[in-house]
Design a protein around this motif. Sequence first.
Motif, PDB file in Angstrom:
ATOM      1  N   THR A 168      23.561 -43.809 -12.852  1.00 25.80           N
ATOM      2  CA  THR A 168      23.735 -42.417 -13.257  1.00 25.80           C
ATOM      3  C   THR A 168      24.215 -41.606 -12.059  1.00 25.80           C
ATOM      4  O   THR A 168      24.084 -42.028 -10.909  1.00 25.80           O
ATOM      5  N   THR A 169      24.731 -40.436 -12.344  1.00 25.91           N
ATOM      6  CA  THR A 169      25.166 -39.531 -11.280  1.00 25.91           C
ATOM      7  C   THR A 169      23.988 -39.204 -10.376  1.00 25.91           C
ATOM      8  O   THR A 169      24.125 -39.201  -9.149  1.00 25.91           O
ATOM      9  N   LEU A 221      32.734 -38.266  -8.514  1.00 25.10           N
ATOM     10  CA  LEU A 221      32.912 -39.136  -9.670  1.00 25.10           C
ATOM     11  C   LEU A 221      34.048 -38.666 -10.570  1.00 25.10           C
ATOM     12  O   LEU A 221      34.779 -39.494 -11.126  1.00 25.10           O
ATOM     13  N   GLU A 242      37.058 -40.962 -11.603  1.00 25.52           N
ATOM     14  CA  GLU A 242      37.354 -41.191 -13.022  1.00 25.52           C
ATOM     15  C   GLU A 242      38.806 -40.822 -13.329  1.00 25.52           C
ATOM     16  O   GLU A 242      39.512 -41.562 -14.032  1.00 25.52           O
ATOM     17  N   ARG A 265      32.848 -43.547 -17.300  1.00 20.78           N
ATOM     18  CA  ARG A 265      31.504 -43.078 -17.676  1.00 20.78           C
ATOM     19  C   ARG A 265      31.278 -43.408 -19.138  1.00 20.78           C
ATOM     20  O   ARG A 265      32.166 -43.226 -19.971  1.00 20.78           O
ATOM     21  N   ARG A 272      24.472 -40.529 -19.052  1.00 18.00           N
ATOM     22  CA  ARG A 272      25.732 -41.280 -18.965  1.00 18.00           C
ATOM     23  C   ARG A 272      25.685 -42.116 -17.697  1.00 18.00           C
ATOM     24  O   ARG A 272      25.230 -41.662 -16.658  1.00 18.00           O
ATOM     25  N   THR A 273      26.139 -43.343 -17.812  1.00 15.44           N
ATOM     26  CA  THR A 273      26.213 -44.201 -16.639  1.00 15.44           C
ATOM     27  C   THR A 273      27.660 -44.318 -16.185  1.00 15.44           C
ATOM     28  O   THR A 273      28.586 -44.141 -16.973  1.00 15.44           O
ATOM     29  N   VAL A 274      27.810 -44.609 -14.922  1.00 19.83           N
ATOM     30  CA  VAL A 274      29.129 -44.754 -14.315  1.00 19.83           C
ATOM     31  C   VAL A 274      29.277 -46.214 -13.900  1.00 19.83           C
ATOM     32  O   VAL A 274      28.363 -46.794 -13.321  1.00 19.83           O
TER      33      VAL A 274
END
Length: 150
Positions: free
Chosen positions: A58-59, A77, A81, A88, A98-100
């Motif tokens: 995550t962020t 990020l 992106e 994400r 949300r995961t990255v």
Amino acid sequence: MLLFMSRDVPKRAESAADELSQVVGALVRRLRAETPSAELSHSEHLVLKRLMQLGPSTTADLARAELVKPQSMGVTLAALEEGGFVVRKADPADARCRTVSVTEKGKRVILEGRTARQAWLARAIAEKLDGDEQRTLLEAVGLLRRVVAS
């Protein structure tokens, strides 16, 4: 020049620490110069490397790991992106999060940089140090591992 001297640390150790800090700094700067991808900032590069090590994050997790504010990590990020280096996605365990993750393009940039840095360093060692010096360097690396071990 040593700016700080502790009574508890022998002068030889103080001098070694000073010299080592300078040499390691120069080595890091030279290795950065060998990185072929100029399209990433240093912080973007670090975040991609961390994502490759940790996997999807995550962020907030990335911000904690890099010791920056979540807002700053969000900016980093967003740039990654936009460049196609990360993606994400909604976290399957928690739809609010949300995961990255690193994309194939991101992995390629990191691996190409690592390969270029390793190739330069191996060439420099082979060209500038004879066999005995290379063995001494390997012994010194072992000593440094002991110094940095927790």
